[in-house]
Design an enzyme around this catalytic site. Structure first.
Site, short mmCIF file in Angstrom:
data_model
loop_
_atom_site.label_atom_id
_atom_site.label_comp_id
_atom_site.label_asym_id
_atom_site.label_seq_id
_atom_site.Cartn_x
_atom_site.Cartn_y
_atom_site.Cartn_z
N TYR A 192 31.91 37.97 71.63
CA TYR A 192 32.79 39.21 71.69
C TYR A 192 34.05 38.36 71.38
O TYR A 192 35.15 39.20 70.58
CB TYR A 192 32.99 38.75 73.44
CG TYR A 192 34.45 38.92 73.75
CD1 TYR A 192 35.26 39.93 74.01
CD2 TYR A 192 35.48 37.88 74.25
CE1 TYR A 192 36.04 40.55 74.82
CE2 TYR A 192 37.03 37.97 74.39
CZ TYR A 192 37.16 39.42 74.89
OH TYR A 192 37.79 40.04 75.76
N GLN A 248 41.41 41.17 62.14
CA GLN A 248 42.53 41.17 61.41
C GLN A 248 41.93 40.14 60.47
O GLN A 248 43.14 40.29 59.33
CB GLN A 248 43.40 40.00 62.46
CG GLN A 248 44.11 38.60 61.75
CD GLN A 248 45.37 37.95 62.68
OE1 GLN A 248 44.94 39.15 63.34
NE2 GLN A 248 45.30 36.92 62.55
N GLU A 249 40.37 39.12 60.47
CA GLU A 249 40.46 38.58 59.20
C GLU A 249 39.77 39.91 57.89
O GLU A 249 40.10 39.66 56.44
CB GLU A 249 38.86 38.13 59.61
CG GLU A 249 38.24 37.53 58.27
CD GLU A 249 36.20 36.75 58.72
OE1 GLU A 249 37.12 36.79 59.87
OE2 GLU A 249 36.30 36.43 57.85
N ARG A 265 52.23 43.32 22.54
CA ARG A 265 50.28 43.74 22.31
C ARG A 265 51.04 44.85 21.29
O ARG A 265 50.59 45.68 21.52
CB ARG A 265 49.45 42.78 22.77
CG ARG A 265 48.85 43.44 22.23
CD ARG A 265 47.89 42.62 21.21
NE ARG A 265 46.47 42.87 21.09
CZ ARG A 265 46.56 42.56 19.34
NH1 ARG A 265 46.90 41.72 18.53
NH2 ARG A 265 44.87 42.98 18.62
N GLN A 296 48.06 56.40 25.08
CA GLN A 296 48.19 57.08 25.47
C GLN A 296 47.67 56.29 26.37
O GLN A 296 47.56 56.31 28.08
CB GLN A 296 47.94 58.01 25.12
CG GLN A 296 47.87 59.72 26.63
CD GLN A 296 47.32 61.23 25.75
OE1 GLN A 296 46.50 61.26 25.47
NE2 GLN A 296 47.94 61.66 26.31
N GLY A 330 39.93 40.90 23.46
CA GLY A 330 39.43 39.97 23.94
C GLY A 330 40.10 38.43 24.44
O GLY A 330 39.73 37.46 24.99
N GLY A 363 32.48 39.23 55.78
CA GLY A 363 31.98 41.05 56.07
C GLY A 363 31.57 41.48 54.69
O GLY A 363 32.60 41.64 53.50
N GLU A 375 29.31 46.93 52.17
CA GLU A 375 27.98 47.50 52.05
C GLU A 375 28.34 47.11 53.86
O GLU A 375 27.86 48.23 54.65
CB GLU A 375 26.37 46.91 52.01
CG GLU A 375 26.43 47.09 50.35
CD GLU A 375 27.06 46.39 49.80
OE1 GLU A 375 27.13 44.83 49.81
OE2 GLU A 375 27.60 46.61 48.31
#
Lengths: 214, 187
Positions: free
Chosen positions: A68, A76-77, A103, A114, A175, A199, A202
């Site tokens: 429970y 919350q977790e 870069r 793009q 790289g 959890g 899945e």
């Protein structure tokens, strides 16, 4: 984490006990486990060999309340796991924008190309949607209204988006993204466990699916 | 980049957020590479975090916490990940999970016994659920706690436990014993 609320499980129950490790003969720690990511996190096996505990260490003082207690605390977790995932996406976007602006390839910064622009536009959109969804979850949680279904949605979706985002961002580093000296490589590796702990994703989908009543 | 501001933020939380950005940037991020090498954060980082007020933020002040609510926890967790994108600092387990269990379900004596030390960083907390071979299948938990006289005798093993090496407190899961050898539960 909690696969199913099998009736026999509810009847049998789970209890929570608090162990003070400095004063628990028979308690031993296994090795610090080597992992794919989260390498600065100590993650371990723990062993209990005839560890004696007084009843004062039973959380809440009544046996069988653990399941429970868990069901009440899990939303919350899961929300906390999702919050970390959304923040990591923000950080990955920031790092990647900074790198691609700097870069140059084929005569201009990657950020002017793009593909880079469209990929990062997608990342920014997803990170924003995650934040807005989590704001709603936080507001619900503050009112005591965050249900298992919504918390499960937040956990699986945000962590899946986190992993996808890390992959897209790392790719834009080329790289260098695979090299440990670039934080994106660590963020990529660290993200992976988010889909497993708190959890598994899945299990989250199974919990959500239970609300699909015709 | 214009940052998204959560509607539940207020002035106090914005101040907390600013101070956290400085704290994580100066006290956590510069050490991450070394912490990754050694496989854990420095133990005294917990004490620094406690002194800074980011452990057990939603625990009431009477138990040593900051007297905040979940918004404080959300800001603290978010800024940690925003600072580095990752971190081994297991405050989510310590504050947002373990402290919550003790605060919500512990007796008054238990709250007074453990929460102030968790809030200061004197004690690091872990929660031990997963066992080798169980994973999500909690019905297969094998750890036992059997009453012997006035004490419980615990046997079993757990794995994948966050904060496992540094934990001073471990919240342990075990199946409720059968009535044959355990006291009656309330339900």
């Amino acid at each position: 984490m909690v696969a199913k609320t099998d009736p026999s499980m509810g009847a049998k129950g789970i209890s929570l006990m608090v162990v003070e490790t400095a004063d628990a003969p028979g308690f031993a720690r296994g090795r610090n486990l080597e992992k794919l990511g989260l390498k600065s996190q100590d993650t371990s096996e723990l062993f209990f060999d005839n560890v004696r505990l007084p009843p004062e260490n039973l959380l809440g003082g009544t046996e069988g309340q653990g399941f429970y207690q868990l069901m009440k605390s899990l939303p919350q977790e899961r929300l906390v796991v999702a919050l970390g995932g959304a923040a990591a996406m923000d950080k990955a976007l920031e790092e990647t924008v900074a790198y691609t602006a700097e870069r140059k390839a084929f005569g201009k910064p990657l950020l002017e190309m793009q593909n880079t622009r469209f990929k990062l536009a997608e990342v920014k959109t997803v990170a924003h949607i995650a934040r807005v969804f989590l704001d709603d979850c936080v507001a619900k949680h503050l009112r005591g209204e965050l249900d298992a279904t919504t918390a499960s949605m937040a956990k699986w979706w945000v962590t899946q988006m986190q992993c996808d985002t890390m992959d897209e961002c790392l790719q834009l580093f080329g790289g260098y993204g695979y090299m440990s000296e670039y934080p994106i490589s660590t963020m990529y590796a660290d993200a992976r466990v988010q889909k497993i702990y708190g959890g598994s994703n899945e299990i989250m989908k199974e919990l959500i699916a239970r609300s699909l009543t015709p | 980049m214009t940052a998204h501001i959560s509607p539940w933020m207020d002035e106090e939380l914005t101040l907390l957020q600013d101070s956290l950005r400085t704290f994580y940037a100066t006290e956590m991020v510069p050490h991450e590479a070394r912490w990754q090498e050694q496989g854990h954060i420095d133990r005294d980082f917990w004490n620094k975090a406690g002194a800074f007020g980011i452990l057990c933020a939603s625990v009431p002040e009477e138990y040593g916490g900051m007297g905040g609510d979940f918004r404080h926890e959300a800001v603290i967790a978010t800024e940690q990940y925003r600072a580095a994108g990752f971190s081994g600092f297991g405050n989510s387990v310590h504050s947002q999970i373990c402290a919550g269990y003790i605060l919500d379900y512990g007796s008054e004596a238990q709250k007074k016994r453990w929460l102030p030390k968790m809030a200061s960083g004197e004690m690091v907390c872990a929660i031990a659920m997963t066992e080798p071979g169980t994973g999500s299948d909690l019905q297969n938990i094998k750890t036992t706690a059997k009453l012997d006289g006035n004490e419980y005798v615990v046997n079993g093993s757990k794995t994948f436990i966050t904060n496992g090496q540094q934990a001073d407190l471990v919240i342990l899961w075990w199946p409720r014993p059968t009535p044959a050898w355990g006291p009656k539960a309330s339900r």
